[in-house]
Design an enzyme around this catalytic site. Structure first.
Site, mmCIF file in Angstrom:
data_model
loop_
_atom_site.group_PDB
_atom_site.id
_atom_site.type_symbol
_atom_site.label_atom_id
_atom_site.label_comp_id
_atom_site.label_asym_id
_atom_site.label_seq_id
_atom_site.Cartn_x
_atom_site.Cartn_y
_atom_site.Cartn_z
ATOM 1 N N LYS A 152 36.852 36.953 23.936
ATOM 2 C CA LYS A 152 36.232 36.530 25.194
ATOM 3 C C LYS A 152 34.719 36.838 25.174
ATOM 4 O O LYS A 152 33.896 36.008 25.555
ATOM 5 C CB LYS A 152 36.909 37.274 26.344
ATOM 6 N N GLN A 163 42.790 42.990 32.142
ATOM 7 C CA GLN A 163 43.588 42.602 30.990
ATOM 8 C C GLN A 163 45.010 43.178 31.090
ATOM 9 O O GLN A 163 45.185 44.374 31.283
ATOM 10 C CB GLN A 163 42.889 43.089 29.706
ATOM 11 N N ASP A 189 41.511 34.532 36.099
ATOM 12 C CA ASP A 189 42.777 34.468 35.349
ATOM 13 C C ASP A 189 43.830 33.670 36.115
ATOM 14 O O ASP A 189 44.870 33.317 35.560
ATOM 15 C CB ASP A 189 43.323 35.896 35.133
#
Ligand code: NAP
Length: 297
Positions: A56, A100, A123
């Site tokens: 990322k 995450q 997300d």
């Protein structure tokens, strides 16, 4: 006539979209504004999460985004992590952020995700975004399912009226992609069957699929006898298996037995070089949308 398989060009598609985003970022900077800023919150040292977050960061650099990683040890308390989320929710210099997953044991993923401001939830895991996705309203789509749609769209694969079988019903891939494939939208408009560990006759169900999406988390689960001649096969799985012939000592394989399945299908997405690359690209696309307040003005 034997079907000639076409390998879906994940890398080419991902690079093309990144180039498009980079052009937009250059325009933003030329107009005197700061570039979009994406933050990843990383708790613990899970190797797969480390690798995703470093991918990322690299992608952010390529397109000109600001990228930050907030790292915390495995023992961080739920309260402290909620404080971090609250800080990021209120930081005007942050357009979007991800926490995450998976989080270490003891941390409540559902509570943490619900505490994220849904307008920064790039997300697409917040219930507000998941609910809006269900209703076909503008929202941040979850990155991997969104990447799958992008692969289908950019490969000009028609999904309308097709039988789509999704293997796996996780909250991050299988369930949302099954909803997206069945929505009244393009890509979408498929007739979807969602399979899981309690599904009976899985081989037979798969062998009727025009589009087969494998997100089951079992290496090489999908074999040639499960695939219809001419089907489109999208492989979401990522597995690191030992390989003495590779300098790294391992190789990455998917949920699909690529070599035997590719002989039967019309399109197949490779692993690596397929869905994984598009997952990160989707995150960049969502961050640009968050920066522009496109979804939630
Ligand atoms: N490319 C990417 O960017 C990306 C992103 C996310 C995940 N992944 C990869 O995608 C794969 C799936 O991950 P995930 O997190 O979506 O899934 P997950 O949470 O591991 O869930 C697996 C799903 O498959 C079902 N399943 C497992 N074994 C089965 C079997 N033998 N027969 C039928 N169904 C079975 C499970 O059924 P139950 O619900 O009944 O338990 C569950 O719904 C993994 O390899 C992961 O590493 C890749």
């Amino acid at each position: 006539m034997p079907v000639l398989p076409k390998i879906i060009e994940g890398k080419f598609i991902a690079d093309t979209i990144k180039d498009e985003i980079a052009v937009e970022v250059r325009k933003i900077i030329a107009s005197g504004k700061r570039p979009p800023h994406l933050v990843a919150v990383l708790v613990g040292m899970d190797p797969a999460s480390e690798s995703y977050v470093s991918g990322k960061e690299k992608a952010c650099k390529q397109v000109g985004f600001i990228s930050s990683v907030y790292r915390y040890p495995e023992g961080i308390s739920q309260e402290k992590l909620l404080e971090v989320v609250n800080f990021l929710n209120n930081d005007e210099e942050v357009d979007g952020f991800i926490v995450q997953l998976p989080l270490p044991e003891g941390l409540r993923e559902d509570v943490i995700i619900e505490s994220i401001d849904y307008r920064k939830d790039v997300d697409g895991f917040h219930p507000a975004n998941a609910g809006r996705m269900m209703k076909n309203l503008p929202c941040f789509l979850p990155a991997t399912p969104m990447g799958i749609l992008t692969l289908l769209e950019r490969s000009n694969i028609d999904t309308e009226g097709k039988n789509c079988v999704v293997l796996g019903r996780s909250n991050i891939v299988g369930t949302p992609v099954s909803i997206l494939m069945g929505r009244k939208a393009k890509p979408g408009n498929s007739t979807v069957t969602l399979c899981h560990s309690k599904t009976k006759n899985i081989t037979e169900i798969c062998s009727r699929a025009d589009i087969l999406i494998a997100a089951i988390g079992q290496p090489h689960f999908v074999k040639a006898d499960m695939v219809k001649e001419g089907a489109v096969v999208i492989d979401v799985g990522i597995h690191r298996i030992p390989d003495n012939t590779s300098p790294k000592g391992y190789k990455i394989i998917g949920d699909v037995a690529f070599d035997e399945v590719m002989k039967k299908c019309s399109f197949i997405s490779p692993v690596p070089g397929g869905v994984g690359l598009l997952t990160i690209v989707s995150l960049l696309q969502n961050t640009l949308k968050a920066y522009r307040k496109e979804i939630y003005p």
